[in-house]
Scaffold this motif. Structure first.
Motif, PDB file in Angstrom:
ATOM      1  N   VAL A  82     -10.396  14.294  95.085  1.00  0.00           N
ATOM      2  CA  VAL A  82     -10.888  15.558  95.622  1.00  0.00           C
ATOM      3  C   VAL A  82      -9.775  16.607  95.716  1.00  0.00           C
ATOM      4  O   VAL A  82     -10.023  17.809  95.616  1.00  0.00           O
ATOM      5  N   ASN A  86     -10.167  20.378  94.522  1.00  0.00           N
ATOM      6  CA  ASN A  86      -9.890  21.468  95.476  1.00  0.00           C
ATOM      7  C   ASN A  86      -8.869  22.457  94.914  1.00  0.00           C
ATOM      8  O   ASN A  86      -9.001  23.676  95.063  1.00  0.00           O
ATOM      9  N   TYR A 105     -17.798  23.360  91.499  1.00  0.00           N
ATOM     10  CA  TYR A 105     -18.329  22.798  92.739  1.00  0.00           C
ATOM     11  C   TYR A 105     -19.651  22.077  92.461  1.00  0.00           C
ATOM     12  O   TYR A 105     -19.901  20.964  92.969  1.00  0.00           O
ATOM     13  N   PRO A 115     -16.957  16.518  98.822  1.00  0.00           N
ATOM     14  CA  PRO A 115     -16.037  17.593  99.235  1.00  0.00           C
ATOM     15  C   PRO A 115     -15.471  17.304 100.621  1.00  0.00           C
ATOM     16  O   PRO A 115     -16.091  16.588 101.424  1.00  0.00           O
ATOM     17  N   THR A 119     -12.246  21.881 100.616  1.00  0.00           N
ATOM     18  CA  THR A 119     -13.071  22.353  99.502  1.00  0.00           C
ATOM     19  C   THR A 119     -13.834  23.626  99.868  1.00  0.00           C
ATOM     20  O   THR A 119     -13.870  24.600  99.101  1.00  0.00           O
TER      21      THR A 119
END
Length: 782
Positions: A82, A86, A105, A115, A119
């Motif tokens: 992640v 991000n 996204y 997320p 995020t």
């Protein structure tokens, strides 16, 4: 054992490389350095490292290379980390690639990559950047679903997002539900209110911020200052200014620009200029704000001077400044600078939008260059009603009525006439005194529903008043549902100009105030010429109360009003109290002295005016010669007339010659006056001979009067006043047959002497009488 040792050495070397690469990447100050380190990372086989990929993505984004960031991300073999997602979403959002950020996204959602709190701020900012309300609501739902609503950074981003959507209710709800708030939270909401024009709500939030003990920062001040400007909240703005000085944010460029803009909106240009001058770190916004402030407050000369000074200091002006300067050029009729600005905009390869083209049309039209206006109009790809109205208005203002009418017909084929078009047509009817055209327009206005438009109704009132139909003006005025200061000024001025409704005009001033509409400078200038002494004194007090005492034009009107009421003392007092004077001021004072038989003092005032550096115009010479005439100062008057021609190179007009004739004739020098008339380089008109005719009657020189009357009849047979004057000459000689013949000839040609009007003020009450009935009685007896 040896193998294990080599492995440990290899691992230490790898860690050293990773540490060195990480430090080098963090300290890279140019995109070239980042490229070089990136190459080394690939060479060392670290390009698949999530850690280095994330750092490279962020570093490229920092140097505005989002495509390079995306390239790094794409080179990584499928990753569910992640942190990497991000990094790329944040990099794209920071560089304005909002749609791509939201695509990634959405891809995270499909890949079931969960997320985290890092995020959402970037994703929410991307929604705000795209003004994608539906996506924003969906992301907010995801935040609530995952239990992140209490996260400070996510909540701040949501407040900002809803504010940008102009969903201030939702923004306030998110703000209200936040368990913890920081200064960013407050700033986001205050900025949201200000950006969307909710000035009062912005100030309320600012006061709440102060109550809870949070110290504002530069962003807070730059957000709240526009609210004070928008509300014209002068006291609140000054308090904010004091706090800014106290905390020490005055030198912050954002804050100082905000203060400058606020004072410009307050129309306090002196305070604004002080901030401008004290601000050492000026940017383009600083210059543009001050220039636009001057222009919007109609200080056109100052705006142009500052613009030229700005160019000397090598600052670039924006489009708003350019259009402000073009407006200033139009008002000042400075076509040379206007053309220079236009050429500068062309050289800058600027594509002119409709608004800018309209301003150019207007500027050239005001300067009288209608061919340039037409050229700009013809080159426009898209024209609106303002384009047409600006060009048509230009032709009408310059007296080209036929061309204006032709364009109106063309406009009607492309666009419907709007309220502004009808106002222009009414102004043309007013200019031509064409009442039939004006009445026809009135019918069309009612049919099209524009009669409820205040601007159109004001133009109707003005048109009827100027065309001598004051009753129609009053009817339009009475049925108007909404009236402003312009409405009242127009009807008051119209009534005062009309002899039958002069007293009504004065009474309307009281009605205007009783209905809560405050008189302005134009009101005062309209009523002062017809004011009696006590009514004028009342208006004088009102002028002080409303703060108009420093207005030069109003001061000039007061001087004139007092001397017409026979109060020379008050005229001189007003003159002495005026801080700023112009040639008109001195003209009014000299006229006051002249009307009261103070010719010597009039000449002294004229000499004082010259000593102070004022250059006399043609009108003031009429006033000075008039003053000499009424005081028997013949040689002084002739000297002034001679100086006007030789020293000031002003060519005498018919009024100057008439004054000299009156000067000679009043002193009994009738032969010299007649000789002067015969020596004039221009053909004398009826007014010249009329001046001599009046003096002949006063001196009893009836034979000369009879001879001159024949000349007057040849030049102006339509003025009944001269017939009455000669009739009186015959009456004084006892030639009653000639009196009856003169009166009869008047009736045959349909002439009447203009109705005389007398005013008396008894115990502060105005009494008005007309001599018309007396005149009619005398005529019937004769």
């Amino acid at each position: 054992m040896i193998t294990a040792k080599f492995c440990r050495l290899g691992e230490r070397k790898r860690q050293t490389i990773i540490s060195s690469a990480s430090k080098a990447l963090s300290s890279a100050s140019t995109s070239k350095e980042v490229n070089r380190i990136h190459s080394l990372i690939i060479t060392w086989g670290l390009d698949q490292s999530v850690f280095f990929a994330g750092k490279l993505i962020s570093k490229y984004a920092e140097f505005k290379h989002p495509i390079a960031s995306l390239s790094v991300f794409d080179r990584i073999t499928f990753s569910t980390n992640v942190y990497l997602w991000n990094s790329i979403i944040r990099a794209l959002t920071q560089n304005g690639m909002y749609a791509k950020a939201l695509d990634l996204y959405s891809e995270m959602q499909k890949l079931k990559i969960c997320p985290d709190t890092f995020t959402f701020p970037s994703v929410i900012n991307a929604c705000a950047g795209l003004i994608d309300f539906e996506m924003g609501k969906l992301v907010h739902y995801h935040v609530l679903k995952m239990g992140f609503s209490s996260d400070l950074y996510i909540a701040n981003a949501l407040v900002d997002m809803y504010a940008r959507f102009n969903e201030l209710g939702k923004a306030h709800k998110v703000f209200h539900e936040m368990p913890h708030r920081d200064l960013v939270s407050w700033n986001s909401l205050i900025s949201g209110y200000t950006s969307n024009g909710y000035w009062e709500e912005a100030l309320e939030m600012y006061y709440e911020l102060r109550i809870v003990g949070i110290i504002p920062d530069s962003f807070t001040f730059s957000s709240i200052l526009p609210a004070c400007g928008g509300l014209i909240a002068i006291i609140e703005g000054q308090l904010l200014h004091g706090l800014i000085e106290k905390i020490g944010f005055k030198m912050d460029i954002l804050v100082s620009n905000g203060l400058l803009s606020m004072y410009c909106k307050f129309n306090r240009l002196q305070d604004g200029r002080k901030i401008f001058d004290e601000n050492l770190a000026k940017d383009t916004v600083t210059w543009n704000t001050m220039i636009c402030g001057y222009s919007q407050s109609r200080y056109f000369e100052e705006s142009i001077q500052l613009f030229l000074y700005m160019k000397e200091n090598k600052f670039e002006s924006d489009r708003l400044t350019m259009t402000s300067i073009l407006r200033a050029c139009g008002h000042l009729r400075d076509i040379d600078l206007g053309r220079s600005v236009h050429d500068y905009m062309i050289r800058g390869s600027q594509d002119f939008d409709t608004s800018e083209s309209n301003i150019l049309i207007n500027m050239y039209a005001r300067c009288g260059d209608l061919s340039a206006s037409q050229k700009v109009f013809d080159m426009m790809n898209c024209r609106d009603s303002v384009s047409w109205n600006s060009l048509i208005g230009g032709y009408i203002q310059n007296g080209c009525f036929d061309k204006g009418i032709d364009l109106l017909k063309l406009m009607n084929m492309e666009l419907k006439w709007d309220s502004v078009t009808h106002v222009m047509l009414l102004s043309m009817s007013t200019e031509l005194l064409n009442i039939s055209c004006g009445m026809q327009l009135h019918c069309d206005i009612v049919k099209m529903g524009f009669d409820s438009d205040k601007l159109v109704s004001n133009a109707l009132v003005d048109m009827y008043a100027n065309c001598g139909k004051i009753e129609n003006s009053l009817k339009v005025f009475q049925i108007m549902k909404a009236r402003d200061t312009v409405t009242w000024n127009t009807i008051i001025t119209g009534c005062i100009r009309s002899k039958d409704h002069s007293i009504l005009g004065l009474r309307l001033v009281g009605q205007m105030r009783s209905e809560g509409v405050m008189p302005d400078g134009a009101t005062m200038l309209g009523i002062l010429p017809m004011s009696s002494f006590w009514h004028g004194k009342e208006m004088h007090g009102c002028i002080y109360k409303l703060g108009f005492e420093s207005d030069v034009a109003i001061g000039n009107a007061l001087i004139e009003m007092y001397f017409k009421c026979g109060s020379l003392k008050n005229s001189v007092l007003v003159f002495n109290c005026m801080k700023t004077k112009d040639v008109v001021t001195w003209t009014a004072l000299i006229s006051a002295y002249g009307s009261n038989g103070e010719g010597e003092r009039a000449l002294t005032a004229f000499a004082d005016m010259e000593a102070l550096g004022f250059v006399p115009d043609s009108i003031i010479f009429i006033t000075v010669i008039f003053a000499c005439s009424h005081s028997g100062l013949v040689s002084e008057g002739l000297t002034i007339f001679d100086r006007m021609k030789k020293e000031y190179h002003i060519e005498p007009e018919m009024e100057h010659y008439a004054c000299v004739v009156d000067l000679l004739a009043r002193s009994g020098l009738l032969a010299e006056a007649e000789e002067f008339i015969c020596s004039m380089p221009v053909q004398p008109d009826a007014s010249i001979w009329g001046a001599l005719l009046s003096s002949c009657l006063a001196s009893g020189e009836n034979e000369i009067a009879e001879r001159i009357f024949e000349r007057v009849k040849e030049l102006d047979a339509d003025d009944g006043g001269y017939y009455v004057l000669v009739s009186n000459v015959y009456a004084s000689l006892g030639k009653w047959n000639r009196v009856r013949a003169t009166r009869k000839s008047m009736r045959i040609v349909g002439l009447r002497k203009d109705i005389g009007c007398s005013w008396m003020e008894i115990q502060r009450m105005l009494h008005h009488d007309e001599t018309y009935h007396n005149y009619c009685a005398k005529e019937s007896i004769s």
